[in-house]
Design an enzyme around this catalytic site. Structure first.
Site, short mmCIF file in Angstrom:
data_model
loop_
_atom_site.label_atom_id
_atom_site.label_comp_id
_atom_site.label_asym_id
_atom_site.label_seq_id
_atom_site.Cartn_x
_atom_site.Cartn_y
_atom_site.Cartn_z
N SER A 168 0.92 -1.19 -0.05
CA SER A 168 0.04 -0.07 -0.05
C SER A 168 0.80 1.54 -0.02
O SER A 168 0.84 2.14 0.84
CB SER A 168 -0.91 -0.10 1.06
OG SER A 168 -1.65 -1.10 1.40
N LEU A 170 0.82 4.22 -1.68
CA LEU A 170 0.24 5.35 -1.98
C LEU A 170 -0.32 5.84 -0.51
O LEU A 170 -0.38 6.89 -0.03
CB LEU A 170 -0.69 5.48 -2.85
CG LEU A 170 -1.94 6.57 -2.95
CD1 LEU A 170 -1.04 7.73 -3.32
CD2 LEU A 170 -2.86 6.36 -4.10
N ASP A 171 -1.10 4.84 0.20
CA ASP A 171 -1.49 5.01 1.59
C ASP A 171 -0.59 5.53 2.63
O ASP A 171 -0.83 6.41 3.50
CB ASP A 171 -2.09 3.77 2.19
CG ASP A 171 -3.29 3.35 1.27
OD1 ASP A 171 -4.47 3.64 1.31
OD2 ASP A 171 -3.38 2.46 0.34
N TYR A 172 0.69 4.85 2.63
CA TYR A 172 1.80 5.43 3.40
C TYR A 172 2.33 6.64 3.17
O TYR A 172 2.67 7.48 3.95
CB TYR A 172 2.95 4.24 3.53
CG TYR A 172 2.61 2.95 4.15
CD1 TYR A 172 2.35 2.91 5.58
CD2 TYR A 172 2.25 1.69 3.69
CE1 TYR A 172 1.95 1.73 6.21
CE2 TYR A 172 1.79 0.55 3.99
CZ TYR A 172 1.64 0.58 5.43
OH TYR A 172 1.36 -0.61 5.91
N GLY A 175 -0.13 9.15 4.44
CA GLY A 175 -0.06 9.32 5.89
C GLY A 175 0.99 10.28 6.45
O GLY A 175 0.68 10.97 7.15
#
Length: 401
Positions: A168, A170-172, A175
């Protein structure tokens, strides 16, 4: 002593987000001392609790991603839940959420409503495509948004389909933006001694798109649509993955001419520094196939240990391609405390990434393990919202908590 839990000691945050992007941002802030209350749906909790990898029935991502938070179960869709939620909002600095745009407004918990009870509230909002625009209400996850950002189109080999990141990514990245945005808004509010907060919002895809400025400029100025490539195509030469004599792989990049000059000296090819085909990065890119052939053949003459020692001595950026087993055994990772142990209620101890970055005077730390669902409900309701034991009992019976 102020700061003994990290530079953000005293910052109070409510995290009602789920999965990875926004929760990871809240965890980064918690690692540096912020007091983060995670609100989860009674009986269900964050959907991240159901995401692999697993050991038996235990989700192994949860201990690292939810550490330093306290869990309060509260159904903020109910009337009782909304009232308690607003009482909690009165006491905090920041609210982090990642519902689909319009959801909190539908529940009567949008920013305009919440700032009535806490005008200084900073609200950080993450969604797939942002709070505005024609796609604002599209369903989203990080991998489709990575494709939307333009990143996926340039990953992989030209003769095969595009490749999505295997985790993931992009999610990190988002964040990190969440943590950065939160503290930027807090700094502005507090340094100017303002009695009002603000909304900070972004789409998942935007965090990746922001890093693709070379694509934007290249298309705008040259009309070029960059295709798929497995390395730093069009950026630097030489750059890529190379195999050593003993069958190991390394990544080497010469992003500057001075770096290439050191590589040329290491290879005993100082002639390349003055050769009109190789003397600058711009001309090397025009003859990249030949450059890669020269470098690849030279690297294949050394085993991994010999190669890295030689290139390190000449100041050439190179690294073996590490597996997680290599990382666990590496002395540098150990000395930097990049892997630490945390307690787990059933597994005993679990290794997770350490806290970064390092602060000389106010280091962050892992103060407590990732919470069980609703583990801190009673504690938070009593201390934050002044809810009595009798009220807690009734709320639990109704399924509100």
């Amino acid at each position: 002593m102020l700061g003994n839990n990290g530079p953000l000691t005293g910052l109070k945050i409510i995290d009602i987000s789920t999965m990875i992007a926004a929760p990871f941002g809240a965890t980064l802030l918690a690692d540096l001392g912020a007091e983060v209350t995670k609100i989860e749906l009674p009986g269900k909790g964050d959907t991240l609790r159901t995401v692999g990898p697993w050991k038996g029935e235990e989700p192994l991502r949860w201990p690292g991603l939810a550490r330093n938070k306290k869990s309060l179960t509260l159904d903020i869709r109910t009337e009782e839940g909304k009232l308690i939620f607003k009482r909690l909002i009165e006491k905090v600095d920041v609210l982090i959420e990642n519902f689909r745009p319009g959801t909190l407004e539908k529940w009567g918990l949008g920013y305009e409503e919440l700032k009535k009870v806490n005008p200084k509230l900073v609200m950080v909002r993450v969604s797939g495509y942002g709070q505005t625009g024609p796609y604002r209400k599209k369903a989203e996850f990080g991998t489709p948004c990575t494709a939307f950002s333009g990143h996926t189109a340039i990953q992989g080999y030209s003769d095969r389909p595009p490749v999505s990141p295997s985790y993931s990514l992009l999610d990190y990245i988002t964040g990190v933006y969440v943590a950065f945005a939160t503290m930027s808004a807090m700094y502005y509010r507090d340094v100017h001694q303002l009695n009002e907060g603000q909304v900070v919002e972004m789409g998942l895809y935007e965090s990746m798109f922001r890093m693709l400025e070379f694509l934007v400029a290249e298309y705008d100025q040259n009309g070029k649509i960059r295709g798929r490539s497995p390395g730093l195509a069009g950026h630097s030469s030489p750059a890529g993955t190379y195999e050593t004599k003993d069958g190991k792989f390394v990544v080497l990049v010469c992003s500057t001419d001075s770096t290439f000059n050191r590589l040329a000296k290491a290879m005993g090819r100082e002639d390349m520094v003055k050769d009109e085909r190789y003397y600058t990065n711009a001309v090397r890119l025009k003859h990249d196939d030949k450059v890669q052939e020269i470098v690849s053949n030279w690297i294949r003459g050394f085993n991994l240990k010999e190669l890295t020692e030689k290139l390190d001595s000449f100041g050439v950026p190179v690294s073996p391609i590490y597996t997680i087993e290599d990382i666990f055994n590496d002395p540098h990772y150990k000395e930097r405390n990049n892997i630490v142990e945390v307690e787990h209620p059933r597994l005993g101890k679990v290794k997770v990434p350490g806290v970064v970055p390092n602060f000389s005077k106010t280091p962050g730390k892992i103060r407590h393990r990732a919470p069980e669902l609703g583990e801190h409900t009673d504690e938070i309701l009593k201390s934050f919202a002044s809810v009595s034991d009798e009220e807690i009992k009734k709320l639990r019976e109704k399924g509100v908590i």
